[in-house]
Motif scaffolding. Structure first.
Motif, PDB file in Angstrom:
ATOM      1  N   VAL A 147      23.800  59.948  21.279  1.00  0.00           N
ATOM      2  CA  VAL A 147      24.671  59.008  20.560  1.00  0.00           C
ATOM      3  C   VAL A 147      26.123  59.208  20.980  1.00  0.00           C
ATOM      4  CG1 VAL A 147      25.576  58.387  18.286  1.00  0.00           C
ATOM      5  CG2 VAL A 147      23.128  58.722  18.591  1.00  0.00           C
ATOM      6  N   CYS A 148      26.544  60.462  21.163  1.00  0.00           N
ATOM      7  CA  CYS A 148      27.926  60.747  21.585  1.00  0.00           C
ATOM      8  C   CYS A 148      28.197  60.173  22.981  1.00  0.00           C
ATOM      9  CB  CYS A 148      28.176  62.254  21.586  1.00  0.00           C
ATOM     10  SG  CYS A 148      28.302  62.970  19.932  1.00  0.00           S
ATOM     11  N   ILE A 149      27.211  60.282  23.879  1.00  0.00           N
ATOM     12  CA  ILE A 149      27.377  59.737  25.233  1.00  0.00           C
ATOM     13  C   ILE A 149      27.524  58.221  25.182  1.00  0.00           C
ATOM     14  CG2 ILE A 149      26.209  59.372  27.451  1.00  0.00           C
ATOM     15  CD1 ILE A 149      24.984  62.172  27.099  1.00  0.00           C
ATOM     16  N   PHE A 150      26.644  57.562  24.437  1.00  0.00           N
ATOM     17  CA  PHE A 150      26.715  56.101  24.322  1.00  0.00           C
ATOM     18  C   PHE A 150      28.005  55.663  23.614  1.00  0.00           C
ATOM     19  CE2 PHE A 150      21.905  56.435  24.432  1.00  0.00           C
ATOM     20  CZ  PHE A 150      21.824  56.037  25.749  1.00  0.00           C
ATOM     21  N   THR A 151      28.439  56.445  22.624  1.00  0.00           N
ATOM     22  CA  THR A 151      29.694  56.139  21.942  1.00  0.00           C
ATOM     23  C   THR A 151      30.876  56.249  22.898  1.00  0.00           C
ATOM     24  OG1 THR A 151      28.807  56.933  19.829  1.00  0.00           O
ATOM     25  CG2 THR A 151      31.203  56.792  20.025  1.00  0.00           C
ATOM     26  N   GLY A 152      30.852  57.277  23.752  1.00  0.00           N
ATOM     27  CA  GLY A 152      31.911  57.433  24.755  1.00  0.00           C
ATOM     28  C   GLY A 152      31.962  56.270  25.728  1.00  0.00           C
ATOM     29  N   LEU A 153      30.791  55.786  26.146  1.00  0.00           N
ATOM     30  CA  LEU A 153      30.750  54.631  27.048  1.00  0.00           C
ATOM     31  C   LEU A 153      31.299  53.383  26.356  1.00  0.00           C
ATOM     32  CD1 LEU A 153      27.235  55.163  28.702  1.00  0.00           C
ATOM     33  CD2 LEU A 153      29.469  55.441  29.792  1.00  0.00           C
ATOM     34  N   ALA A 154      30.931  53.210  25.079  1.00  0.00           N
ATOM     35  CA  ALA A 154      31.450  52.059  24.321  1.00  0.00           C
ATOM     36  C   ALA A 154      32.966  52.160  24.171  1.00  0.00           C
ATOM     37  CB  ALA A 154      30.779  51.997  22.949  1.00  0.00           C
ATOM     38  N   PHE A 155      33.471  53.371  23.954  1.00  0.00           N
ATOM     39  CA  PHE A 155      34.914  53.581  23.821  1.00  0.00           C
ATOM     40  C   PHE A 155      35.632  53.252  25.126  1.00  0.00           C
ATOM     41  CE2 PHE A 155      38.862  55.916  23.334  1.00  0.00           C
ATOM     42  CZ  PHE A 155      39.159  55.741  21.992  1.00  0.00           C
ATOM     43  N   ALA A 156      35.001  53.592  26.264  1.00  0.00           N
ATOM     44  CA  ALA A 156      35.614  53.349  27.576  1.00  0.00           C
ATOM     45  C   ALA A 156      35.688  51.857  27.901  1.00  0.00           C
ATOM     46  CB  ALA A 156      34.841  54.094  28.651  1.00  0.00           C
ATOM     47  N   TYR A 157      34.690  51.096  27.447  1.00  0.00           N
ATOM     48  CA  TYR A 157      34.656  49.657  27.735  1.00  0.00           C
ATOM     49  C   TYR A 157      34.963  48.849  26.472  1.00  0.00           C
ATOM     50  CZ  TYR A 157      32.475  51.014  32.131  1.00  0.00           C
ATOM     51  OH  TYR A 157      32.222  51.576  33.354  1.00  0.00           O
ATOM     52  N   TYR A 158      35.930  49.326  25.697  1.00  0.00           N
ATOM     53  CA  TYR A 158      36.156  48.736  24.378  1.00  0.00           C
ATOM     54  C   TYR A 158      36.752  47.335  24.432  1.00  0.00           C
ATOM     55  CZ  TYR A 158      37.054  48.439  19.436  1.00  0.00           C
ATOM     56  OH  TYR A 158      37.040  48.038  18.121  1.00  0.00           O
ATOM     57  N   ASP A 159      37.521  47.027  25.463  1.00  0.00           N
ATOM     58  CA  ASP A 159      38.120  45.690  25.541  1.00  0.00           C
ATOM     59  C   ASP A 159      37.050  44.602  25.528  1.00  0.00           C
ATOM     60  OD1 ASP A 159      40.611  46.774  25.604  1.00  0.00           O
ATOM     61  OD2 ASP A 159      40.808  46.728  27.790  1.00  0.00           O
ATOM     62  N   PHE A 160      36.017  44.793  26.317  1.00  0.00           N
ATOM     63  CA  PHE A 160      34.905  43.829  26.352  1.00  0.00           C
ATOM     64  C   PHE A 160      34.169  43.816  25.021  1.00  0.00           C
ATOM     65  CE2 PHE A 160      30.335  43.193  26.867  1.00  0.00           C
ATOM     66  CZ  PHE A 160      30.308  41.908  27.391  1.00  0.00           C
ATOM     67  N   ILE A 161      33.925  45.001  24.471  1.00  0.00           N
ATOM     68  CA  ILE A 161      33.185  45.098  23.209  1.00  0.00           C
ATOM     69  C   ILE A 161      33.940  44.404  22.080  1.00  0.00           C
ATOM     70  CG2 ILE A 161      32.446  46.738  21.418  1.00  0.00           C
ATOM     71  CD1 ILE A 161      31.681  48.645  23.695  1.00  0.00           C
ATOM     72  N   PHE A 162      35.269  44.600  22.029  1.00  0.00           N
ATOM     73  CA  PHE A 162      36.048  43.991  20.952  1.00  0.00           C
ATOM     74  C   PHE A 162      36.114  42.472  21.096  1.00  0.00           C
ATOM     75  CE2 PHE A 162      40.054  42.469  19.125  1.00  0.00           C
ATOM     76  CZ  PHE A 162      39.900  42.913  17.819  1.00  0.00           C
ATOM     77  N   ASP A 163      36.407  41.993  22.315  1.00  0.00           N
ATOM     78  CA  ASP A 163      36.594  40.548  22.523  1.00  0.00           C
ATOM     79  C   ASP A 163      35.286  39.769  22.431  1.00  0.00           C
ATOM     80  OD1 ASP A 163      39.289  40.956  22.884  1.00  0.00           O
ATOM     81  OD2 ASP A 163      39.116  41.156  25.067  1.00  0.00           O
ATOM     82  N   LYS A 164      34.234  40.288  23.040  1.00  0.00           N
ATOM     83  CA  LYS A 164      32.987  39.534  23.164  1.00  0.00           C
ATOM     84  C   LYS A 164      31.972  39.828  22.061  1.00  0.00           C
ATOM     85  CE  LYS A 164      34.417  37.670  26.984  1.00  0.00           C
ATOM     86  NZ  LYS A 164      34.802  36.240  27.012  1.00  0.00           N
ATOM     87  N   ILE A 165      31.968  41.047  21.537  1.00  0.00           N
ATOM     88  CA  ILE A 165      30.942  41.426  20.564  1.00  0.00           C
ATOM     89  C   ILE A 165      31.491  41.404  19.137  1.00  0.00           C
ATOM     90  CG2 ILE A 165      29.368  43.260  19.824  1.00  0.00           C
ATOM     91  CD1 ILE A 165      29.100  44.097  22.724  1.00  0.00           C
ATOM     92  N   ILE A 166      32.516  42.202  18.878  1.00  0.00           N
ATOM     93  CA  ILE A 166      33.018  42.307  17.504  1.00  0.00           C
ATOM     94  C   ILE A 166      33.641  40.993  17.028  1.00  0.00           C
ATOM     95  CG2 ILE A 166      34.661  43.490  15.997  1.00  0.00           C
ATOM     96  CD1 ILE A 166      34.269  45.969  17.727  1.00  0.00           C
ATOM     97  N   MET A 167      34.529  40.417  17.844  1.00  0.00           N
ATOM     98  CA  MET A 167      35.214  39.193  17.451  1.00  0.00           C
ATOM     99  C   MET A 167      34.456  37.931  17.863  1.00  0.00           C
ATOM    100  SD  MET A 167      37.697  40.456  15.860  1.00  0.00           S
ATOM    101  CE  MET A 167      38.645  38.982  15.511  1.00  0.00           C
TER     102      MET A 167
END
Length: 291
Positions: free
Chosen positions: A43-63
């Motif tokens: 989970v920590c590894i996957f969380t780190g990857l999500a943190f590294a690619y957060y711009d995409f995650i925030f724009d496309k997934i969260i928002m």
């Protein structure tokens, strides 16, 4: 003297059995600890990857569900134009504003959402570790019947998350954003509240889609029966229709069926699974009686 010796030997044997059982218990705790450690590392590894690619995650997934250009809203506009469902079916605006009212709010948002993505991606591995822990305690027949646990549970969870993210979440957010008691009240939603809604609806739907797996386990334990599920089908139908009516933006039958059909299907599949488990139990009992 001999009676005392026998009692002493008996006491020593009983203490030996208790010590062996105690050691076995702690051995199991040690095994469980390592399964939990490996799961936490994943989970920590996957969380780190999500943190590294957060711009995409925030724009496309969260928002994404707040944006009118989101895939679901675009498909609804296309379907509305294709089948003449009216202008209300096409969503072109989500009337809410996202605000942050805490000093560390945006940092907390990035940490919490990265952790949420890490957990979602890590679920198949978590299920695999659960299976590895439980497997040694099962009989050969139980292992064979539950051999596809990780695959089916992972697939159901992924499909549920996708359904929740692309169907339930955008429809719910659109409904709540447009629900007003008075036009004088503006919807200023905190980022924590928005993220909590997206996470709850998405992960909640993923868990709901695990219904066939849960029914399989409960049927194996003898807690759930197909007879009970068939007798409560009418109540399940009412509950599913109420959920569909709440989250759909318009009262048309097509949208309601889009939301409710997968839930109906899951319930019926769960009845079939419970029936199969019950038949296998009866066959096993009949075989034992014959033997």
């Amino acid at each position: 003297m001999s009676e005392r010796s026998d009692n002493l030997i008996k006491t020593i044997k009983e203490k030996g059995k208790n010590l062996q059982a105690e050691m076995s218990f702690f051995d199991h705790l040690e095994v469980l600890r390592w399964h939990l450690i490996r799961s936490a590392i994943a989970v920590c590894i996957f969380t780190g990857l999500a943190f590294a690619y957060y711009d995409f995650i925030f724009d496309k997934i969260i928002m994404g569900p707040k944006t009118p250009s989101f895939w679901t809203y675009r498909m609804m506009c296309l379907l509305g134009a294709r089948f003449n469902l009216g202008p209300d079916f096409c969503i072109t605006k989500i009337p809410i504003e996202i605000v942050n009212n805490e000093v560390a709010g945006q940092f907390t948002l990035q940490m919490n959402s990265s952790l949420m993505i890490g957990i979602v991606i890590g679920v198949p591995y978590l299920l695999y570790e659960i299976w590895r822990f439980v497997k040694p305690g099962l009989t050969d027949l139980e292992r064979k019947s539950a051999s596809g646990f990780v695959f089916y549970a992972s697939m159901l969870f992924i499909v549920g998350v996708l359904f929740g993210f692309f169907i339930i979440t955008p429809m719910s957010i659109n409904f709540l954003a447009n629900y007003t008691v008075s036009p004088e009240i503006k919807n200023l939603v905190t980022i924590d509240s928005y993220l909590s809604s997206v996470a709850t609806l998405t992960l909640g739907t993923g868990v709901v889609f695990e219904l066939p797996i849960i029914i399989f386990i409960l049927s194996k334990m003898g807690i759930m029966t197909p007879k009970f599920m068939r007798s409560t089908r009418r109540y399940a139908v009412v509950i599913i229709l109420i959920i569909a009516a709440v989250v759909t933006p318009t009262p048309d039958i097509i949208t309601m069926m889009t939301v409710s059909f997968p839930l109906f299907l899951l319930y019926e599949v769960s009845i079939i699974i419970s029936s199969k488990v019950e038949k296998n139990k009866l066959k096993a009992e009949k075989g034992l009686r014959t033997y």
